[in-house]
Design an enzyme around this catalytic site. Sequence first.
Site: not given
Ligand code: UD1
Length: 452
Positions: A24-25, A120, A125-127, A320, A342, A412
Amino acid sequence: MSERFLLVKQSQPLHGTVELTGAKNAVLVIIASLLLAEGKSTLYSVPNSADVRCFIALMTELGALVHFDVKLKALTIDTTMVNSIEVSPEIMNKMRASILVMGPLLARFGKARVALPGGCLIGARPINYHLQGFRKLGVSLIEDKPFLSASISTDSSNPIHDRVILEYPSVGATENLLMYATLKPGETVIVNAALEPEVLDLIDILNKMGAKIYCEPGQLIRIIGVNKLNPVEHTVIPDRLEAGALLLAACITKGSVHLPNARADHMDLFLEKLREMGHEVYVGTHQTPLFPLLGISLKACQNPQGVSIKTGPYPGFPTDLQAPLMTAMALSKDISTVEETVFENRLMHVKELTKLGAQITVEGQKATIRGVEKLYGTELIATDIRASCGLALAGLIAIGETKIGGVHHWERGYDKLEEKLRFMGGNINLIEASNIDNLMLPNGELLKKRIA
Ligand code: UD1
């Protein structure tokens, strides 16, 4: 009023051979990547999970023509008619992964307008890593709530860097930036990139489409921009998280399982932890001597030992699989420990597991689990996708029955995992009923009124 829940009853040891669906991911980002090429692409081994259906809705909203043959698990997407660069808050709010269309839209159309993502509740979870990276690569961003408008900067005073250094190897940020860089002129380097198997599957399909992406030592991804990408056919990698769930189902119920298409090389540390607990894990099948790491078999040990894990970016322990493994730890000898590094809010399942009788204490991001001999079924709420898995696994061994709400999380992340568990002998059913008196379950059993 209609009610939906997973009903899990204490089950006999689970046994069986099960084929995994695509990850899925991996599939979500791969669907997004198809926006980079104009034309019709086909993906195989696509799970029919709620997140995949949501991503299909997103692609349709952008103007893509989509056909999903659920039976064949084949998804055909024609991006020729894509005529919108805007993703609505309704779709974004359902799924955080929606942000992954930003890189492809920017690459193909030079602009994107996306609402800020939901998903979730497992942390803030910022971007910011996505946005900092885009800025470095010459994208200008304007917040226009609830939207974020992005366009390729024409301001010559804003230098276009070709090197993005990620503060943390974020999976989503790596994927978004590398998709953007495939069509960006010149060379781009992502330092401290995530190299999860799902990221490598994305790189694989992008290179098949004509991109030039190279993984180099030191967690570095080098992308040499090309003018155009082409439509493609691709089979998504098997889901290592579904594999983890099925292996743990066998461990917890003291059964056995064979996963002929599982990729052991995608889950080394997880398999090592299962061995450390005392389970017999075999890798490879005689049928596929050319692929020595394809296929995993497991025979559970009767008296597993506790283990310690610390989650981290790949090849570290996958966050996960933390919640599902914690259920097995709750039933193992002595003490186990979990350190979640994480996500900052990913121990919410602990409270639910303790309702079943598990002995778990939490201090900050660390959980200490003292194994017990028995768990006792009760009513639980799943708080995220992987928590729903951990709780469902616990239900298979808990005495009596366990009723799990929040099943939208389960749906999901998984494509009818309950059916696979049932095939192995698990007593688990997804119930959707307005009146559950005298409800006949798929296994022919009659559901008693007292569940209501
Ligand atoms: C993806 C997976 C999710 C998995 C995660 C970590 C998908 C759809 N989801 O989520 O199932 O648990 O990888 O293996 O593929 N972070 C920031 N700023 C950012 C981006 C991330 O602070 O701009 C932080 C997040 O809050 C988190 C950490 O970095 O604490 C890891 O996040 P990230 O690796 O980006 O996970 P996702 O891509 O959201």
